[in-house]
Motif scaffolding. Structure first.
Motif, PDB file in Angstrom:
ATOM      1  N   ILE A  66      -1.938 -54.066  74.132  1.00 32.11           N
ATOM      2  CA  ILE A  66      -3.349 -53.724  73.951  1.00 32.11           C
ATOM      3  C   ILE A  66      -3.885 -53.212  75.278  1.00 32.11           C
ATOM      4  CG2 ILE A  66      -5.635 -54.582  73.275  1.00 32.11           C
ATOM      5  CD1 ILE A  66      -3.460 -54.647  71.039  1.00 32.11           C
ATOM      6  N   VAL A  67      -4.523 -52.054  75.231  1.00 36.06           N
ATOM      7  CA  VAL A  67      -5.105 -51.470  76.431  1.00 36.06           C
ATOM      8  C   VAL A  67      -6.620 -51.407  76.292  1.00 36.06           C
ATOM      9  CG1 VAL A  67      -3.055 -50.134  77.041  1.00 36.06           C
ATOM     10  CG2 VAL A  67      -4.811 -49.098  75.592  1.00 36.06           C
ATOM     11  N   ALA A  68      -7.278 -51.427  77.448  1.00 37.62           N
ATOM     12  CA  ALA A  68      -8.728 -51.288  77.522  1.00 37.62           C
ATOM     13  C   ALA A  68      -9.019 -49.980  78.249  1.00 37.62           C
ATOM     14  CB  ALA A  68      -9.338 -52.466  78.275  1.00 37.62           C
ATOM     15  N   ALA A  69      -9.600 -49.040  77.528  1.00 36.26           N
ATOM     16  CA  ALA A  69      -9.926 -47.724  78.085  1.00 36.26           C
ATOM     17  C   ALA A  69     -11.399 -47.709  78.448  1.00 36.26           C
ATOM     18  CB  ALA A  69      -9.619 -46.637  77.061  1.00 36.26           C
ATOM     19  N   LYS A  70     -11.705 -47.290  79.682  1.00 42.41           N
ATOM     20  CA  LYS A  70     -13.092 -47.291  80.151  1.00 42.41           C
ATOM     21  C   LYS A  70     -13.554 -45.877  80.459  1.00 42.41           C
ATOM     22  CE  LYS A  70     -12.305 -51.804  82.117  1.00 42.41           C
ATOM     23  NZ  LYS A  70     -12.096 -52.578  83.310  1.00 42.41           N
ATOM     24  N   VAL A  94      -1.434 -42.092  77.431  1.00 39.29           N
ATOM     25  CA  VAL A  94      -2.408 -42.925  76.712  1.00 39.29           C
ATOM     26  C   VAL A  94      -3.813 -42.688  77.247  1.00 39.29           C
ATOM     27  CG1 VAL A  94      -3.091 -45.294  76.161  1.00 39.29           C
ATOM     28  CG2 VAL A  94      -0.658 -44.653  76.127  1.00 39.29           C
ATOM     29  N   ARG A  95      -3.972 -42.696  78.557  1.00 38.96           N
ATOM     30  CA  ARG A  95      -5.300 -42.480  79.162  1.00 38.96           C
ATOM     31  C   ARG A  95      -5.857 -41.121  78.760  1.00 38.96           C
ATOM     32  NH1 ARG A  95      -7.159 -39.733  83.084  1.00 38.96           N
ATOM     33  NH2 ARG A  95      -5.133 -39.219  83.950  1.00 38.96           N
ATOM     34  N   ARG A  96      -5.032 -40.085  78.839  1.00 37.17           N
ATOM     35  CA  ARG A  96      -5.484 -38.736  78.458  1.00 37.17           C
ATOM     36  C   ARG A  96      -5.865 -38.670  76.979  1.00 37.17           C
ATOM     37  NH1 ARG A  96      -1.312 -37.389  81.851  1.00 37.17           N
ATOM     38  NH2 ARG A  96       0.112 -37.026  80.106  1.00 37.17           N
ATOM     39  N   HIS A  97      -5.026 -39.248  76.132  1.00 38.82           N
ATOM     40  CA  HIS A  97      -5.287 -39.193  74.697  1.00 38.82           C
ATOM     41  C   HIS A  97      -6.601 -39.894  74.335  1.00 38.82           C
ATOM     42  CE1 HIS A  97      -4.503 -38.806  70.452  1.00 38.82           C
ATOM     43  NE2 HIS A  97      -4.837 -40.073  70.322  1.00 38.82           N
ATOM     44  N   LEU A  98      -6.882 -40.992  75.006  1.00 38.18           N
ATOM     45  CA  LEU A  98      -8.104 -41.744  74.708  1.00 38.18           C
ATOM     46  C   LEU A  98      -9.319 -41.190  75.447  1.00 38.18           C
ATOM     47  CD1 LEU A  98      -6.651 -45.369  74.703  1.00 38.18           C
ATOM     48  CD2 LEU A  98      -7.243 -43.947  72.721  1.00 38.18           C
ATOM     49  N   GLY A  99      -9.108 -40.214  76.319  1.00 39.30           N
ATOM     50  CA  GLY A  99     -10.211 -39.628  77.070  1.00 39.30           C
ATOM     51  C   GLY A  99     -10.860 -40.623  78.013  1.00 39.30           C
ATOM     52  N   LEU A 174       4.682 -41.323  73.596  1.00 39.43           N
ATOM     53  CA  LEU A 174       4.062 -42.296  74.516  1.00 39.43           C
ATOM     54  C   LEU A 174       5.001 -42.820  75.597  1.00 39.43           C
ATOM     55  CD1 LEU A 174       2.126 -44.638  72.059  1.00 39.43           C
ATOM     56  CD2 LEU A 174       1.208 -42.779  73.440  1.00 39.43           C
ATOM     57  N   ALA A 175       6.287 -42.779  75.340  1.00 33.63           N
ATOM     58  CA  ALA A 175       7.241 -43.421  76.238  1.00 33.63           C
ATOM     59  C   ALA A 175       7.493 -42.592  77.486  1.00 33.63           C
ATOM     60  CB  ALA A 175       8.554 -43.683  75.512  1.00 33.63           C
TER      61      ALA A 175
END
Length: 176
Positions: A66-70, A94-99, A174-175
């Motif tokens: 589980i990640v927390a994107a801010k 992941v960071r890029r995909h979640l913006g 993702l890997a």
């Protein structure tokens, strides 16, 4: 489905081996999804110990983090599912995909409280509906992969296509 030395049973018939939100998700998927569950020693729930003890290859086992994107003071949670032989590219893909401007693994207490699952057993099934479930391409293509059950005392086995078909799932590379 035979994976390792475990005694796999139909998951819907063993809700006692599932966290409550996972049991609901398994029921919603129905028998056609082919989700199986096996009881394990909870002390061996962590991937390396589990694989060694139960004869499951790491490329048959997937981890859910589980990640927390801010971004702009807002925190958004997501799940990332990758094979145990890989690591999720959290700070890149992941960071890029979640913006997100900043991303990190969710604190253990937050992950447990928000999912209703035990740490070390968190799984993509039964997560809050608004959370994206980012499934690595290798997991989505896997014919039979082992994931957590929401509790440390059991594991689930299912086709990667079931994970890829979850309502909030997105299949990505993702890997790293």
């Amino acid at each position: 489905m035979t994976i390792g030395t475990l005694d796999w049973r139909e998951a819907a018939g063993r809700p006692d081996l599932l966290a409550e939100p996972v049991a609901r998700a398994v029921e919603d998927l129905g028998a056609a999804a082919g989700v199986r569950v096996a009881e394990i020693d909870p002390a061996l729930a962590d991937t390396a110990a589990f694989c060694e003890r139960y004869g499951v290859r790491p490329d048959e086992s997937a981890n859910c983090v589980i990640v927390a994107a801010k971004r702009a003071g807002e925190i958004r949670y997501a799940a990332c599912v990758v094979l145990a032989t890989a690591r999720a590219d959290v700070n890149g893909a992941v960071r890029r995909h979640l913006g997100a401007r900043k991303i990190s693994f969710a604190p253990q207490d937050d992950a447990v409280t928000l999912t209703g699952m035990e740490y070390g057993g968190i799984t993509p099934l039964g997560l809050p509906e608004e959370w994206p479930v980012l499934v690595d391409e290798a997991v989505a293509a896997h014919p039979g992969v082992v994931v957590g059950s929401g509790v440390r005392r059991s594991k689930l086995a299912l086709a990667g296509a079931v994970l890829a078909g979850l309502g909030s799932a997105e299949v990505l590379p993702l890997a790293n």
